[in-house]
Design a protein around this motif. Structure first.
Motif, PDB file in Angstrom:
ATOM      1  N   HIS A  12      -2.321  18.211  -3.882  1.00 22.68           N
ATOM      2  CA  HIS A  12      -1.728  17.194  -3.016  1.00 22.68           C
ATOM      3  C   HIS A  12      -2.820  16.416  -2.293  1.00 22.68           C
ATOM      4  CE1 HIS A  12       0.744  16.083   0.694  1.00 22.68           C
ATOM      5  NE2 HIS A  12       1.503  15.631  -0.283  1.00 22.68           N
ATOM      6  N   GLY A  13      -3.816  17.141  -1.742  1.00 22.95           N
ATOM      7  CA  GLY A  13      -4.916  16.460  -1.078  1.00 22.95           C
ATOM      8  C   GLY A  13      -5.744  15.624  -2.025  1.00 22.95           C
ATOM      9  N   THR A  14      -6.016  16.168  -3.209  1.00 22.65           N
ATOM     10  CA  THR A  14      -6.793  15.425  -4.207  1.00 22.65           C
ATOM     11  C   THR A  14      -6.048  14.174  -4.654  1.00 22.65           C
ATOM     12  OG1 THR A  14      -7.808  17.490  -4.951  1.00 22.65           O
ATOM     13  CG2 THR A  14      -7.947  15.608  -6.440  1.00 22.65           C
ATOM     14  N   ALA A  15      -4.733  14.305  -4.819  1.00 28.53           N
ATOM     15  CA  ALA A  15      -3.916  13.139  -5.189  1.00 28.53           C
ATOM     16  C   ALA A  15      -3.971  12.071  -4.102  1.00 28.53           C
ATOM     17  CB  ALA A  15      -2.474  13.559  -5.446  1.00 28.53           C
ATOM     18  N   GLY A  16      -3.950  12.511  -2.832  1.00 24.18           N
ATOM     19  CA  GLY A  16      -4.036  11.556  -1.737  1.00 24.18           C
ATOM     20  C   GLY A  16      -5.339  10.785  -1.742  1.00 24.18           C
ATOM     21  N   ALA A  17      -6.439  11.492  -2.018  1.00 25.25           N
ATOM     22  CA  ALA A  17      -7.733  10.818  -2.083  1.00 25.25           C
ATOM     23  C   ALA A  17      -7.778   9.826  -3.238  1.00 25.25           C
ATOM     24  CB  ALA A  17      -8.845  11.853  -2.217  1.00 25.25           C
ATOM     25  N   LYS A  18      -7.196  10.210  -4.362  1.00 21.01           N
ATOM     26  CA  LYS A  18      -7.194   9.332  -5.529  1.00 21.01           C
ATOM     27  C   LYS A  18      -6.304   8.111  -5.313  1.00 21.01           C
ATOM     28  CE  LYS A  18      -6.084   9.349 -10.492  1.00 21.01           C
ATOM     29  NZ  LYS A  18      -5.553  10.192 -11.611  1.00 21.01           N
ATOM     30  N   ALA A  19      -5.167   8.293  -4.660  1.00 20.80           N
ATOM     31  CA  ALA A  19      -4.236   7.183  -4.441  1.00 20.80           C
ATOM     32  C   ALA A  19      -4.780   6.166  -3.440  1.00 20.80           C
ATOM     33  CB  ALA A  19      -2.888   7.719  -3.966  1.00 20.80           C
ATOM     34  N   GLY A  20      -5.625   6.624  -2.520  1.00 26.41           N
ATOM     35  CA  GLY A  20      -6.276   5.695  -1.603  1.00 26.41           C
ATOM     36  C   GLY A  20      -5.524   5.465  -0.310  1.00 26.41           C
ATOM     37  N   PRO A  21      -6.115   4.668   0.588  1.00 21.67           N
ATOM     38  CA  PRO A  21      -5.566   4.503   1.936  1.00 21.67           C
ATOM     39  C   PRO A  21      -4.156   3.932   1.987  1.00 21.67           C
ATOM     40  CG  PRO A  21      -7.836   3.715   1.822  1.00 21.67           C
ATOM     41  CD  PRO A  21      -7.401   3.981   0.418  1.00 21.67           C
ATOM     42  N   GLY A  22      -3.791   3.109   1.033  1.00 23.90           N
ATOM     43  CA  GLY A  22      -2.467   2.495   1.071  1.00 23.90           C
ATOM     44  C   GLY A  22      -1.410   3.244   0.285  1.00 23.90           C
ATOM     45  N   LEU A  23      -1.601   4.539   0.119  1.00 23.86           N
ATOM     46  CA  LEU A  23      -0.701   5.291  -0.753  1.00 23.86           C
ATOM     47  C   LEU A  23       0.727   5.311  -0.219  1.00 23.86           C
ATOM     48  CD1 LEU A  23       0.195   8.387   0.393  1.00 23.86           C
ATOM     49  CD2 LEU A  23      -2.211   8.814   0.015  1.00 23.86           C
ATOM     50  N   THR A  24       1.660   5.421  -1.141  1.00 25.50           N
ATOM     51  CA  THR A  24       3.046   5.741  -0.830  1.00 25.50           C
ATOM     52  C   THR A  24       3.369   7.033  -1.565  1.00 25.50           C
ATOM     53  OG1 THR A  24       3.939   4.549  -2.743  1.00 25.50           O
ATOM     54  CG2 THR A  24       3.608   3.289  -0.703  1.00 25.50           C
ATOM     55  N   ALA A  25       4.536   7.604  -1.275  1.00 28.62           N
ATOM     56  CA  ALA A  25       4.913   8.837  -1.968  1.00 28.62           C
ATOM     57  C   ALA A  25       4.970   8.617  -3.477  1.00 28.62           C
ATOM     58  CB  ALA A  25       6.256   9.334  -1.448  1.00 28.62           C
ATOM     59  N   GLU A  26       5.406   7.436  -3.893  1.00 30.14           N
ATOM     60  CA  GLU A  26       5.489   7.159  -5.330  1.00 30.14           C
ATOM     61  C   GLU A  26       4.104   7.099  -5.975  1.00 30.14           C
ATOM     62  OE1 GLU A  26       9.236   5.624  -3.426  1.00 30.14           O
ATOM     63  OE2 GLU A  26       7.086   5.528  -2.978  1.00 30.14           O
ATOM     64  N   THR A  27       3.150   6.438  -5.318  1.00 30.96           N
ATOM     65  CA  THR A  27       1.809   6.380  -5.913  1.00 30.96           C
ATOM     66  C   THR A  27       1.113   7.736  -5.819  1.00 30.96           C
ATOM     67  OG1 THR A  27       0.814   5.599  -3.820  1.00 30.96           O
ATOM     68  CG2 THR A  27       1.563   3.929  -5.389  1.00 30.96           C
ATOM     69  N   LEU A  28       1.507   8.545  -4.844  1.00 30.62           N
ATOM     70  CA  LEU A  28       0.973   9.896  -4.732  1.00 30.62           C
ATOM     71  C   LEU A  28       1.369  10.722  -5.953  1.00 30.62           C
ATOM     72  CD1 LEU A  28      -0.582  11.793  -2.808  1.00 30.62           C
ATOM     73  CD2 LEU A  28       1.622  12.413  -1.808  1.00 30.62           C
ATOM     74  N   VAL A  29       2.621  10.612  -6.371  1.00 28.99           N
ATOM     75  CA  VAL A  29       3.093  11.330  -7.557  1.00 28.99           C
ATOM     76  C   VAL A  29       2.264  10.936  -8.774  1.00 28.99           C
ATOM     77  CG1 VAL A  29       5.018  11.610  -9.171  1.00 28.99           C
ATOM     78  CG2 VAL A  29       5.421  11.696  -6.714  1.00 28.99           C
ATOM     79  N   ALA A  30       2.009   9.662  -8.909  1.00 30.82           N
ATOM     80  CA  ALA A  30       1.263   9.171 -10.086  1.00 30.82           C
ATOM     81  C   ALA A  30      -0.193   9.597 -10.050  1.00 30.82           C
ATOM     82  CB  ALA A  30       1.362   7.645 -10.143  1.00 30.82           C
ATOM     83  N   SER A  31      -0.683  10.084  -8.907  1.00 28.27           N
ATOM     84  CA  SER A  31      -2.096  10.434  -8.765  1.00 28.27           C
ATOM     85  C   SER A  31      -2.351  11.938  -8.809  1.00 28.27           C
ATOM     86  CB  SER A  31      -2.623   9.881  -7.439  1.00 28.27           C
ATOM     87  OG  SER A  31      -2.472   8.479  -7.367  1.00 28.27           O
ATOM     88  N   ILE A  32      -1.330  12.741  -9.072  1.00 28.71           N
ATOM     89  CA  ILE A  32      -1.510  14.199  -9.082  1.00 28.71           C
ATOM     90  C   ILE A  32      -2.488  14.564 -10.196  1.00 28.71           C
ATOM     91  CG2 ILE A  32      -0.377  16.421  -9.476  1.00 28.71           C
ATOM     92  CD1 ILE A  32       2.190  15.145  -8.318  1.00 28.71           C
ATOM     93  N   PRO A  33      -3.573  15.278  -9.871  1.00 27.85           N
ATOM     94  CA  PRO A  33      -4.581  15.600 -10.881  1.00 27.85           C
ATOM     95  C   PRO A  33      -4.148  16.766 -11.747  1.00 27.85           C
ATOM     96  CG  PRO A  33      -5.184  16.594  -8.813  1.00 27.85           C
ATOM     97  CD  PRO A  33      -3.932  15.806  -8.548  1.00 27.85           C
TER      98      PRO A  33
END
Length: 491
Positions: free
Chosen positions: A467-488
């Motif tokens: 979850h934390g890694t996905a947040g870093a990948k999604a970047g500062p403007g993340l939303t829950a939807e982009t967070l899902v797409a960034s799960i490593p």
């Protein structure tokens, strides 16, 4: 630093016991202090070579001893150094007194210190063992320095930060850089201390790894080393049921989005199949938004009991958008025999019925994970939450023991604790994760891990880390939807 110590967390009391054990084993304790002071001096020169003066602030204990060693080493390197002491330097004893005697320069009282524009400050006043409010002269010094944009190198921990809890003891330096020894302390990772440490270096000062490992109580930084052995690997024989079937329960027609976020996260995190279990009244709404995620009508506890006869249902997420009340309690209690993530409304539903849930979990053979944020934690564990003497780590440990579930005590410094005493503190979460739906995504990731057969603690720790890694990948403007797409990937 020895590789076995890289992810270790040790409390100040454990560190003190390790120092004593090292001395009893024949290691000269002054040599350990000298190594610590030299590490501080090296860090100061490396990080802030432009300083026109190194102002070394020394306290009345061993932290001050480290400071005197650092001051001597800085002078030997050709630097301009001024030393200021809190208390009477002549009253020092043991290794700290020996270190002070090696300093050949003047020692001015701390109250006389006036910061200069090109100073770099070495904070060796109080270390990780501080657990009481700072004396007023030290608070006044901190007030004179903080906010002046001067580099501060903290020895062990910024003065004013409790190394066990991360809490501030009246006031604290905001360090640019912190140098600690042998292993990280809880105060380096727990808020608000974490935000005051700046960049952190951990130096091996010569205590044997066997002593450090024997003296620690198993606290860890959450990294893949904790759970990678349990991560499922795909092979040629893998199919969707072997990858696990995750079920996420939906709320009514006005509250379906949270469950769909959890379901999408579970699918992206590796579950082979994901089903949203929905009230009949919300079937059409959910059906209009789901594609790869399946849909099942479940309206009441009898319907759930019949469905649970299917042993292929691997894990369950209950809580996101589900609604608070008796129905949530009935569903949760029916699922305690299985692998369950209890989140959000599922947790709050037991605010007045804690003993019922805890007794059921104690008797059940399932793998339960609860994921409370601070408010939910206080509702379910009010006595623990109110205890200001406990650190967040200790609170999570107590909650796990009395609830018989793995606890994910959420926040920027999320703590994962299991009933058997395992604890990890997460450190990779960016601030941008503080957004709507982020917790629903986390619940889905953990649910996917449980569906794949991971033990509860490892499933939770891996989920928090991804979850934390996905947040870093999604970047500062993340939303829950982009967070899902960034799960490593898990492994």
């Amino acid at each position: 630093m020895h590789s076995s110590l890289r992810d270790l967390l040790i409390t100040p009391a454990e560190m003190a016991a390790m120092d004593l054990a090292a001395a009893r084993s024949g290691i000269d304790s002054f040599l350990l202090m000298r190594s610590a002071g030299l590490a501080v001096a090296a860090a100061a020169l490396r990080r802030f070579p432009q300083a026109q003066r190194y102002a070394v602030l020394c306290g009345p204990g061993n932290n001050g001893g480290d400071g005197y060693v650092a001051a001597s080493a800085l002078v030997e390197s050709g630097a301009n150094v001024a030393v200021f002491a809190f208390g009477d330097p002549a009253a020092l004893s043991g290794d700290a007194a020996r270190a002070r005697q090696l300093w050949n320069g003047t020692i001015d009282p701390l109250a006389s210190f006036l910061p200069q524009p090109a100073d770099a400050i070495v904070d060796a006043l109080f270390g990780a063992g501080l657990s009481r409010d700072l004396p007023e002269p030290v608070v006044e010094t901190i007030d004179r320095i903080n906010g002046r944009d001067l580099p501060i190198i903290a020895v062990d921990l910024p003065t004013g930060v409790d190394g066990r809890t991360g809490q501030i003891c009246g006031a604290a330096f905001a360090a640019s850089h912190t140098v600690t020894f042998m292993a990280k302390k809880p105060g380096h990772l727990l808020l608000p201390g974490r935000s005051l440490c700046g960049a952190l270096d951990v130096f091996d000062i010569g205590i044997p790894a066997r002593i450090v490992l024997a003296g620690g109580k198993g606290l860890r930084v959450n990294t893949p080393a904790l759970w990678s052995d349990h991560a499922a690997r795909l092979d040629a024989s893998s199919h969707k049921f072997r990858r696990g079937h995750l079920v996420v329960f939906s709320g009514g027609p006005q509250a379906t989005g949270a469950a769909r976020l959890s379901a999408a996260a579970g699918l992206a995190a590796g579950a082979g199949l994901v089903t949203v279990a929905s009230p009949t009244s919300a079937l059409d709404i959910n059906a209009g938004h789901l594609t790869a995620v399946m849909l099942k009508a479940i309206d009441d506890p009898p319907g759930l009991e019949r469905w649970l006869e299917d042993s292929r249902l691997g894990a369950f997420v209950l809580g996101p958008g589900f609604g608070v009340g008796e129905r949530a309690r009935a569903f949760a209690l029916a699922l305690c025999d299985r692998a369950l993530v209890l989140d959000a409304d599922g947790i709050t539903s037991f605010q007045q019925h804690r003993s019922q849930l805890f007794a059921r979990l104690a008797a059940a053979p399932g793998r339960a994970v609860m994921t409370p944020h601070e408010g939910e934690f206080a509702r379910l564990f009010p006595e623990i939450a109110r205890d200001e003497n406990r650190s967040k780590i200790e609170k999570a440990q107590s909650a796990a023991q009395i609830s018989h579930a793995t606890i994910v005590y959420k926040g920027a410094d999320t703590v994962i604790a299991s009933p058997d005493g395992k604890v990890a503190v997460n450190a990779n979460a960016p601030p941008s994760l503080a957004t709507a739906g982020s917790g629903d995504v986390l619940a889905g990731i953990i649910g996917a891990h449980l569906a794949q057969g991971m033990p509860a603690f490892e499933a939770a720790a891996a989920g928090v880390w991804r979850h934390g890694t996905a947040g870093a990948k999604a970047g500062p403007g993340l939303t829950a939807e982009t967070l899902v797409a960034s799960i490593p990937p898990l492994g």
